[in-house]
Design a protein around this motif. Structure first.
Motif, PDB file in Angstrom:
ATOM      1  N   ARG A 113       0.851  -1.194   0.000  1.00 12.62           N
ATOM      2  CA  ARG A 113       0.000   0.000   0.000  1.00 12.62           C
ATOM      3  C   ARG A 113       0.882   1.237   0.000  1.00 12.62           C
ATOM      4  NH1 ARG A 113      -5.435  -0.729   1.401  1.00 12.62           N
ATOM      5  NH2 ARG A 113      -5.973  -2.872   1.959  1.00 12.62           N
ATOM      6  N   LEU A 114       0.538   2.186  -0.847  1.00 12.44           N
ATOM      7  CA  LEU A 114       1.318   3.405  -0.982  1.00 12.44           C
ATOM      8  C   LEU A 114       0.407   4.614  -0.814  1.00 12.44           C
ATOM      9  CD1 LEU A 114       3.377   2.357  -4.139  1.00 12.44           C
ATOM     10  CD2 LEU A 114       4.163   2.333  -1.762  1.00 12.44           C
ATOM     11  N   PRO A 115       0.633   5.437   0.216  1.00 12.89           N
ATOM     12  CA  PRO A 115      -0.202   6.625   0.415  1.00 12.89           C
ATOM     13  C   PRO A 115       0.248   7.764  -0.486  1.00 12.89           C
ATOM     14  CG  PRO A 115       1.432   6.503   2.153  1.00 12.89           C
ATOM     15  CD  PRO A 115       1.617   5.264   1.308  1.00 12.89           C
ATOM     16  N   THR A 153       1.483   6.052   5.974  1.00 12.71           N
ATOM     17  CA  THR A 153       0.023   5.979   5.907  1.00 12.71           C
ATOM     18  C   THR A 153      -0.512   7.372   5.590  1.00 12.71           C
ATOM     19  OG1 THR A 153      -0.218   6.405   8.286  1.00 12.71           O
ATOM     20  CG2 THR A 153      -0.082   4.092   7.578  1.00 12.71           C
ATOM     21  N   LEU A 154      -1.789   7.436   5.275  1.00 14.10           N
ATOM     22  CA  LEU A 154      -2.417   8.724   5.043  1.00 14.10           C
ATOM     23  C   LEU A 154      -2.451   9.536   6.336  1.00 14.10           C
ATOM     24  CD1 LEU A 154      -5.419   7.675   2.782  1.00 14.10           C
ATOM     25  CD2 LEU A 154      -3.364   8.904   2.079  1.00 14.10           C
ATOM     26  N   PRO A 155      -2.483  10.868   6.235  1.00 17.84           N
ATOM     27  CA  PRO A 155      -2.537  11.683   7.449  1.00 17.84           C
ATOM     28  C   PRO A 155      -3.847  11.487   8.199  1.00 17.84           C
ATOM     29  CG  PRO A 155      -2.832  13.043   5.491  1.00 17.84           C
ATOM     30  CD  PRO A 155      -2.424  11.678   5.019  1.00 17.84           C
ATOM     31  N   ALA A 156      -3.859  11.925   9.447  1.00 16.75           N
ATOM     32  CA  ALA A 156      -5.056  11.813  10.269  1.00 16.75           C
ATOM     33  C   ALA A 156      -6.199  12.612   9.650  1.00 16.75           C
ATOM     34  CB  ALA A 156      -4.769  12.312  11.683  1.00 16.75           C
ATOM     35  N   SER A 157      -7.422  12.269  10.025  1.00 21.89           N
ATOM     36  CA  SER A 157      -8.597  12.887   9.414  1.00 21.89           C
ATOM     37  C   SER A 157      -8.597  14.399   9.542  1.00 21.89           C
ATOM     38  CB  SER A 157      -9.871  12.307  10.044  1.00 21.89           C
ATOM     39  OG  SER A 157      -9.858  12.499  11.451  1.00 21.89           O
ATOM     40  N   GLY A 158      -8.027  14.928  10.594  1.00 23.88           N
ATOM     41  CA  GLY A 158      -7.982  16.376  10.776  1.00 23.88           C
ATOM     42  C   GLY A 158      -7.185  17.051   9.686  1.00 23.88           C
ATOM     43  N   ARG A 159      -6.068  16.439   9.298  1.00 25.51           N
ATOM     44  CA  ARG A 159      -5.238  17.012   8.231  1.00 25.51           C
ATOM     45  C   ARG A 159      -5.873  16.817   6.861  1.00 25.51           C
ATOM     46  NH1 ARG A 159       0.579  15.291   7.651  1.00 25.51           N
ATOM     47  NH2 ARG A 159       0.338  16.798   5.954  1.00 25.51           N
ATOM     48  N   LEU A 160      -6.629  15.737   6.693  1.00 21.88           N
ATOM     49  CA  LEU A 160      -7.308  15.529   5.423  1.00 21.88           C
ATOM     50  C   LEU A 160      -8.269  16.664   5.129  1.00 21.88           C
ATOM     51  CD1 LEU A 160      -8.170  11.709   5.526  1.00 21.88           C
ATOM     52  CD2 LEU A 160      -6.481  12.829   4.086  1.00 21.88           C
ATOM     53  N   ALA A 161      -8.853  17.221   6.193  1.00 17.68           N
ATOM     54  CA  ALA A 161      -9.824  18.297   6.032  1.00 17.68           C
ATOM     55  C   ALA A 161      -9.173  19.608   5.624  1.00 17.68           C
ATOM     56  CB  ALA A 161     -10.615  18.483   7.326  1.00 17.68           C
ATOM     57  N   ASP A 162      -7.848  19.695   5.708  1.00 17.94           N
ATOM     58  CA  ASP A 162      -7.157  20.945   5.375  1.00 17.94           C
ATOM     59  C   ASP A 162      -7.068  21.196   3.880  1.00 17.94           C
ATOM     60  OD1 ASP A 162      -6.772  21.448   8.039  1.00 17.94           O
ATOM     61  OD2 ASP A 162      -4.754  20.592   8.109  1.00 17.94           O
ATOM     62  N   GLY A 163      -7.446  20.257   3.075  1.00 17.24           N
ATOM     63  CA  GLY A 163      -7.416  20.442   1.629  1.00 17.24           C
ATOM     64  C   GLY A 163      -6.408  19.535   0.961  1.00 17.24           C
ATOM     65  N   GLY A 164      -6.381  19.601  -0.376  1.00 20.43           N
ATOM     66  CA  GLY A 164      -5.502  18.730  -1.124  1.00 20.43           C
ATOM     67  C   GLY A 164      -6.211  17.443  -1.490  1.00 20.43           C
ATOM     68  N   ILE A 165      -5.520  16.604  -2.246  1.00 19.48           N
ATOM     69  CA  ILE A 165      -6.057  15.314  -2.664  1.00 19.48           C
ATOM     70  C   ILE A 165      -5.271  14.219  -1.967  1.00 19.48           C
ATOM     71  CG2 ILE A 165      -6.334  13.744  -4.621  1.00 19.48           C
ATOM     72  CD1 ILE A 165      -6.747  16.162  -6.390  1.00 19.48           C
ATOM     73  N   PHE A 166      -5.976  13.321  -1.302  1.00 19.25           N
ATOM     74  CA  PHE A 166      -5.330  12.230  -0.585  1.00 19.25           C
ATOM     75  C   PHE A 166      -5.963  10.911  -1.018  1.00 19.25           C
ATOM     76  CE2 PHE A 166      -2.811  14.694   2.313  1.00 19.25           C
ATOM     77  CZ  PHE A 166      -3.505  15.895   2.429  1.00 19.25           C
ATOM     78  N   PHE A 167      -5.125   9.923  -1.240  1.00 16.99           N
ATOM     79  CA  PHE A 167      -5.606   8.612  -1.635  1.00 16.99           C
ATOM     80  C   PHE A 167      -4.513   7.593  -1.334  1.00 16.99           C
ATOM     81  CE2 PHE A 167      -3.645  10.705  -5.233  1.00 16.99           C
ATOM     82  CZ  PHE A 167      -2.751   9.767  -5.711  1.00 16.99           C
ATOM     83  N   GLU A 168      -4.879   6.349  -1.376  1.00 18.83           N
ATOM     84  CA  GLU A 168      -3.931   5.257  -1.168  1.00 18.83           C
ATOM     85  C   GLU A 168      -4.134   4.239  -2.274  1.00 18.83           C
ATOM     86  OE1 GLU A 168      -4.450   2.127   1.983  1.00 18.83           O
ATOM     87  OE2 GLU A 168      -2.663   3.100   2.811  1.00 18.83           O
ATOM     88  N   ILE A 169      -3.036   3.753  -2.837  1.00 20.34           N
ATOM     89  CA  ILE A 169      -3.137   2.710  -3.846  1.00 20.34           C
ATOM     90  C   ILE A 169      -2.591   1.404  -3.273  1.00 20.34           C
ATOM     91  CG2 ILE A 169      -3.035   4.264  -5.820  1.00 20.34           C
ATOM     92  CD1 ILE A 169      -0.064   3.623  -6.097  1.00 20.34           C
ATOM     93  N   GLN A 170      -3.166   0.307  -3.718  1.00 20.23           N
ATOM     94  CA  GLN A 170      -2.698  -1.013  -3.305  1.00 20.23           C
ATOM     95  C   GLN A 170      -2.268  -1.769  -4.546  1.00 20.23           C
ATOM     96  OE1 GLN A 170      -5.491  -3.368  -1.082  1.00 20.23           O
ATOM     97  NE2 GLN A 170      -4.067  -5.048  -0.759  1.00 20.23           N
ATOM     98  N   LEU A 171      -1.120  -2.422  -4.469  1.00 23.49           N
ATOM     99  CA  LEU A 171      -0.531  -3.080  -5.634  1.00 23.49           C
ATOM    100  C   LEU A 171      -0.763  -4.574  -5.614  1.00 23.49           C
ATOM    101  CD1 LEU A 171       0.847  -0.304  -5.570  1.00 23.49           C
ATOM    102  CD2 LEU A 171       2.949  -1.397  -6.305  1.00 23.49           C
TER     103      LEU A 171
END
Length: 235
Positions: A133-135, A194-212
């Motif tokens: 998994r790659l964040p 890993t992806l940032p905590a939910s609080g940081r996700l709300a700050d904007g930007g695009i966040f996703f995780e891919i699995q290979l």
């Protein structure tokens, strides 16, 4: 974030683009090499795609390389996408601040053969670790393409010995035609895993995780096809 993820998975990639809207619509498909996979083994051309993710919202660079089976050598198309630079915005091109840098380069037969040998020695034609998994806020190389009619797909996550032992990035630095420096790496203990905590996700930007998986990304990458791309400006 949900809307951003829907946009990222919307269409099928037709290859590299400096159109920011098309890039978002086709990013997962581009990562998965859907356009390369569909042509693999049909025209005899070898194609390689190398993607360096250094926090998706800050710095991404891509290299699409197409070998010339008749004359030797290869054509390289490089893109560097960094955090939007408002100083580059123009009234004539409202997308200019997010287009990034694009440049091309022609490799000689000797340069191309050396590069392919380096990829082979670095394990680029070996499958990636299963279930990796790659964040999007992490650092990694993702490589896919078609070589001698055979599809390949792999990754180099940071931090790992696979990443630090690979020498192909040094070759790319030496031939990179964009003039944009590679970003520095964080200390291994500070690198996001890993992806940032939910609080940081709300700050904007695009966040996703891919699995290979063994041959590509797990999950749909282009459920609606490539039909919308023809209507996008700049395509």
């Amino acid at each position: 974030m949900a809307a951003s993820l829907l946009a990222l998975t919307g269409c099928g990639s037709i290859g590299p683009t400096d159109n920011p809207l098309a890039r978002k619509l086709t990013w997962f498909s581009y990562l998965n090499g859907d356009d390369l996979r569909s042509r693999c083994g049909k025209d005899g051309a070898d194609r390689f795609r190398l993607i360096f993710n250094a926090d998706y919202n800050r710095h991404v660079r891509t290299y699409d390389i197409v070998g010339d089976a008749e004359q030797g050598g290869a054509a390289v198309e490089a893109h560097v996408i960094e955090a939007t630079d408002l100083a580059r915005m123009t009234l004539a091109d409202p997308f200019s601040a997010a287009r990034g840098r694009t440049a091309t380069l022609q490799l000689t037969s000797a340069q191309y053969d050396s590069f392919i040998g380096r990829l082979r020695d670095d394990g680029a034609f070996d499958p990636p670790p299963q279930g990796l998994r790659l964040p999007s806020n992490g650092f990694y190389w993702l490589i896919n393409g078609c070589r001698a009619g055979q599809w390949f797909f792999t990754a180099y996550p940071y931090p790992s010995s696979r990443f630090t032992d690979a020498l192909f990035p040094e070759i790319l630095r030496g031939i990179d035609p964009t003039g944009v420096a590679f970003p520095g790496l964080p200390e291994p203990e500070d690198a996001p895993r890993t992806l940032p905590a939910s609080g940081r996700l709300a700050d904007g930007g695009i966040f996703f995780e891919i699995q290979l998986g063994r041959d590509g990304l797990i999950g749909p990458t282009a459920p609606f096809g490539a039909l919308l791309l023809s209507a996008l400006p700049g395509e």
